[in-house]
Design a protein around this motif. Structure first.
Motif, PDB file in Angstrom:
ATOM      1  N   ALA A 129       0.832  -1.204   0.000  1.00 11.79           N
ATOM      2  CA  ALA A 129       0.000   0.000   0.000  1.00 11.79           C
ATOM      3  C   ALA A 129       0.867   1.255   0.000  1.00 11.79           C
ATOM      4  N   LEU A 130       1.945   1.225   0.754  1.00 12.55           N
ATOM      5  CA  LEU A 130       2.856   2.380   0.794  1.00 12.55           C
ATOM      6  C   LEU A 130       3.521   2.599  -0.564  1.00 12.55           C
ATOM      7  N   LYS A 131       3.857   1.521  -1.250  1.00 18.24           N
ATOM      8  CA  LYS A 131       4.439   1.657  -2.589  1.00 18.24           C
ATOM      9  C   LYS A 131       3.423   2.257  -3.552  1.00 18.24           C
ATOM     10  N   ALA A 132       2.172   1.811  -3.448  1.00 17.04           N
ATOM     11  CA  ALA A 132       1.130   2.362  -4.308  1.00 17.04           C
ATOM     12  C   ALA A 132       0.926   3.847  -4.027  1.00 17.04           C
ATOM     13  N   GLN A 133       0.935   4.212  -2.760  1.00 16.30           N
ATOM     14  CA  GLN A 133       0.820   5.619  -2.394  1.00 16.30           C
ATOM     15  C   GLN A 133       1.972   6.420  -2.989  1.00 16.30           C
ATOM     16  N   ALA A 134       3.175   5.845  -2.964  1.00 12.27           N
ATOM     17  CA  ALA A 134       4.354   6.547  -3.459  1.00 12.27           C
ATOM     18  C   ALA A 134       4.304   6.792  -4.961  1.00 12.27           C
ATOM     19  N   VAL A 135       3.640   5.903  -5.713  1.00 13.04           N
ATOM     20  CA  VAL A 135       3.581   6.099  -7.167  1.00 13.04           C
ATOM     21  C   VAL A 135       2.377   6.951  -7.580  1.00 13.04           C
ATOM     22  N   GLY A 136       1.586   7.396  -6.598  1.00 10.95           N
ATOM     23  CA  GLY A 136       0.596   8.410  -6.893  1.00 10.95           C
ATOM     24  C   GLY A 136      -0.847   7.976  -6.996  1.00 10.95           C
ATOM     25  N   VAL A 137      -1.207   6.773  -6.511  1.00 11.84           N
ATOM     26  CA  VAL A 137      -2.623   6.393  -6.564  1.00 11.84           C
ATOM     27  C   VAL A 137      -3.431   7.300  -5.633  1.00 11.84           C
ATOM     28  N   ASP A 138      -4.709   7.383  -5.909  1.00 19.69           N
ATOM     29  CA  ASP A 138      -5.582   8.256  -5.124  1.00 19.69           C
ATOM     30  C   ASP A 138      -6.112   7.581  -3.863  1.00 19.69           C
ATOM     31  N   ALA A 139      -6.153   6.262  -3.861  1.00 18.83           N
ATOM     32  CA  ALA A 139      -6.638   5.489  -2.714  1.00 18.83           C
ATOM     33  C   ALA A 139      -6.156   4.057  -2.875  1.00 18.83           C
ATOM     34  N   VAL A 140      -6.192   3.313  -1.799  1.00 15.73           N
ATOM     35  CA  VAL A 140      -5.908   1.885  -1.884  1.00 15.73           C
ATOM     36  C   VAL A 140      -7.055   1.103  -1.251  1.00 15.73           C
ATOM     37  N   SER A 141      -7.199  -0.120  -1.724  1.00 21.17           N
ATOM     38  CA  SER A 141      -8.125  -1.088  -1.140  1.00 21.17           C
ATOM     39  C   SER A 141      -7.265  -2.187  -0.566  1.00 21.17           C
ATOM     40  N   ILE A 142      -7.342  -2.403   0.739  1.00 22.00           N
ATOM     41  CA  ILE A 142      -6.412  -3.333   1.375  1.00 22.00           C
ATOM     42  C   ILE A 142      -7.144  -4.585   1.844  1.00 22.00           C
ATOM     43  N   ASP A 143      -6.684  -5.738   1.345  1.00 25.82           N
ATOM     44  CA  ASP A 143      -7.338  -7.034   1.557  1.00 25.82           C
ATOM     45  C   ASP A 143      -6.794  -7.766   2.767  1.00 25.82           C
ATOM     46  N   GLY A 144      -7.668  -8.093   3.695  1.00 22.77           N
ATOM     47  CA  GLY A 144      -7.280  -8.954   4.802  1.00 22.77           C
ATOM     48  C   GLY A 144      -7.282 -10.419   4.391  1.00 22.77           C
ATOM     49  N   PHE A 145      -6.740 -11.262   5.238  1.00 24.27           N
ATOM     50  CA  PHE A 145      -6.589 -12.690   4.960  1.00 24.27           C
ATOM     51  C   PHE A 145      -7.932 -13.381   4.734  1.00 24.27           C
ATOM     52  N   GLU A 146      -9.015 -12.789   5.217  1.00 19.88           N
ATOM     53  CA  GLU A 146     -10.339 -13.396   5.090  1.00 19.88           C
ATOM     54  C   GLU A 146     -10.871 -13.377   3.660  1.00 19.88           C
ATOM     55  N   CYS A 147     -10.254 -12.586   2.802  1.00 16.80           N
ATOM     56  CA  CYS A 147     -10.855 -12.269   1.502  1.00 16.80           C
ATOM     57  C   CYS A 147     -10.927 -13.463   0.556  1.00 16.80           C
ATOM     58  N   ALA A 148     -11.787 -13.331  -0.447  1.00 16.44           N
ATOM     59  CA  ALA A 148     -11.821 -14.273  -1.567  1.00 16.44           C
ATOM     60  C   ALA A 148     -10.686 -13.939  -2.525  1.00 16.44           C
ATOM     61  N   GLY A 149     -10.286 -14.928  -3.316  1.00 13.13           N
ATOM     62  CA  GLY A 149      -9.221 -14.684  -4.283  1.00 13.13           C
ATOM     63  C   GLY A 149      -7.863 -14.678  -3.609  1.00 13.13           C
ATOM     64  N   HIS A 150      -7.018 -13.732  -3.998  1.00 15.20           N
ATOM     65  CA  HIS A 150      -5.624 -13.706  -3.538  1.00 15.20           C
ATOM     66  C   HIS A 150      -5.467 -12.907  -2.254  1.00 15.20           C
ATOM     67  N   PRO A 151      -5.216 -13.561  -1.109  1.00 17.31           N
ATOM     68  CA  PRO A 151      -5.035 -12.836   0.141  1.00 17.31           C
ATOM     69  C   PRO A 151      -3.575 -12.470   0.432  1.00 17.31           C
ATOM     70  N   GLY A 152      -2.673 -12.740  -0.520  1.00 12.90           N
ATOM     71  CA  GLY A 152      -1.256 -12.539  -0.247  1.00 12.90           C
ATOM     72  C   GLY A 152      -0.681 -13.696   0.545  1.00 12.90           C
ATOM     73  N   GLU A 153       0.535 -13.537   0.993  1.00 11.79           N
ATOM     74  CA  GLU A 153       1.224 -14.633   1.684  1.00 11.79           C
ATOM     75  C   GLU A 153       1.569 -14.312   3.132  1.00 11.79           C
ATOM     76  N   ASP A 154       1.061 -13.197   3.645  1.00 13.56           N
ATOM     77  CA  ASP A 154       1.397 -12.806   5.023  1.00 13.56           C
ATOM     78  C   ASP A 154       0.389 -13.305   6.053  1.00 13.56           C
ATOM     79  N   ASP A 155      -0.809 -13.675   5.604  1.00 19.73           N
ATOM     80  CA  ASP A 155      -1.843 -14.217   6.478  1.00 19.73           C
ATOM     81  C   ASP A 155      -2.247 -13.263   7.597  1.00 19.73           C
ATOM     82  N   VAL A 156      -2.312 -11.966   7.293  1.00 16.46           N
ATOM     83  CA  VAL A 156      -2.698 -10.989   8.303  1.00 16.46           C
ATOM     84  C   VAL A 156      -4.184 -10.664   8.140  1.00 16.46           C
ATOM     85  N   PRO A 157      -4.999 -10.919   9.160  1.00 16.99           N
ATOM     86  CA  PRO A 157      -6.443 -10.635   9.049  1.00 16.99           C
ATOM     87  C   PRO A 157      -6.730  -9.147   9.155  1.00 16.99           C
TER      88      PRO A 157
END
Length: 337
Positions: A129-157
């Motif tokens: 999210a910080l990298k996205a902010q740095a490249v100039g996005v207007d907002a981020v949507s941040i997915d917790g581990f509970e989500c459908a699809g790709h939850p990432g590999e950190d397993d943080v809820p």
């Protein structure tokens, strides 16, 4: 009204975004969410060509005059879609909001910014999210581990990830993964988010272009009825628990490699589930939040009652603590002791 930084930036009434789901984010659903005051999303790659995407955007405009966005998921591939052409189709169609996901949006930011397109980037960690902010996005949507699809590999809820994001980010962000009603919206706002993204909840709506059997299965399922597949390959995906996803887990847990499961996880098989209602035809994504989904209402009704419930929950909780504070702070005379 639950006005937030996100509603202000994106010109919507309610801080609720419809997830940009593959095979699902079509005109009828996106328009219904936007008409109710949320932010509907057309999924770019659901359309077979950029020209088809242009037509789908036109169909959406015919159904609503309110803001809606387009999801563009960018993933590395042996034969990648023509992402630049899809981006051009979005820009030329005059769409003002894009949700990017997958790889970094940086290669596309200059073109979007040049044409006044506001960008939301979907992330699964604070560092991304910080990298996205740095490249100039207007907002981020941040997915917790509970989500459908790709939850990432950190397993943080979400209960940890959302406030961690709130502490780190200066741009608006919405919470994703595990949200189905106003209690979740209220919780996300209290934790520091500026709104929520809901995928599985809108997948189980009247306008979602999927077979009725899929929706009924979501209503019947519990929070335990998902599988995490491809975890040994560090490409984790949360999908519905069925015969196919059980087999994928079994093969990889036994030491199998990706070629051994590739035919099972083919996207065409998942599309067949949605189109024909054969729940064991392939893998299909749904979140743990299906355990909170108990009906199949219109998408606009989901938006309206989510906001109403969130307002009621926040008001009731504030009132409760206000009353308790007044009781605890009451001065008592000696005669009342």
């Amino acid at each position: 009204m639950l006005a937030t930084r996100f509603t202000d930036v994106f010109g919507i009434e309610h801080p609720i975004v419809q997830g940009g789901m593959m095979w699902v984010g079509r005109a009828e659903l996106a328009a219904a969410v936007s008409e109710a005051g949320g932010l509907g999303m057309v999924t770019a790659l659901t359309q077979p060509t950029p020209a088809d995407l242009v037509r789908e955007i036109e169909r959406t405009r015919a159904l609503t005059e309110k803001p809606f966005g387009v999801n563009l998921t960018i993933l590395p591939s042996i034969s990648p879609p023509p992402y630049d052409e899809y981006r051009r189709a979005i820009i030329d169609s005059g769409v003002g909001i894009v949700e990017t996901a997958g790889s970094s949006p940086e290669p596309h930011m200059a073109a979007f910014k040049e044409h006044g397109v506001r960008v939301i980037h979907k992330c699964t960690s604070v560092r991304h999210a910080l990298k996205a902010q740095a490249v100039g996005v207007d907002a981020v949507s941040i997915d917790g581990f509970e989500c459908a699809g790709h939850p990432g590999e950190d397993d943080v809820p979400g209960l940890v990830l959302v406030p961690a994001a709130a502490d780190a980010l200066s741009i608006p962000f919405i919470a994703s993964g595990g949200f189905a009603d106003g209690r979740g919206l209220a919780a996300a706002l209290v934790l520091g988010a500026d709104g929520i993204n809901m995928g599985s909840r809108f997948l189980c709506s009247a306008e979602a272009p999927v077979a009725q059997a899929v929706k009924e299965r979501i209503v019947q399922a519990s929070e335990l009825d998902t599988n995490l597949i491809l975890r040994p390959l560090r490409n984790t995906v949360r999908v519905a628990k069925n015969a196919v996803s059980d087999e994928v887990v079994r093969i990889l847990d036994a030491g199998g490699d990706f070629p051994a499961v590739q035919p099972l996880v083919a996207g065409a098989r998942g599309r067949k589930v949605f189109e024909e209602g054969d729940l064991d035809a392939g893998i299909w994504t749904v979140g743990m939040v299906q355990g909170l989904i108990r009906d199949i209402p219109a998408a606009g009704e989901i938006v309206r009652r989510t906001v109403e419930q969130a307002e009621e929950v926040l008001s009731a909780r504030l009132s409760l603590f206000t009353r308790r504070g007044m009781t605890c702070g009451t001065t008592q005379t000696p005669g009342n002791r």
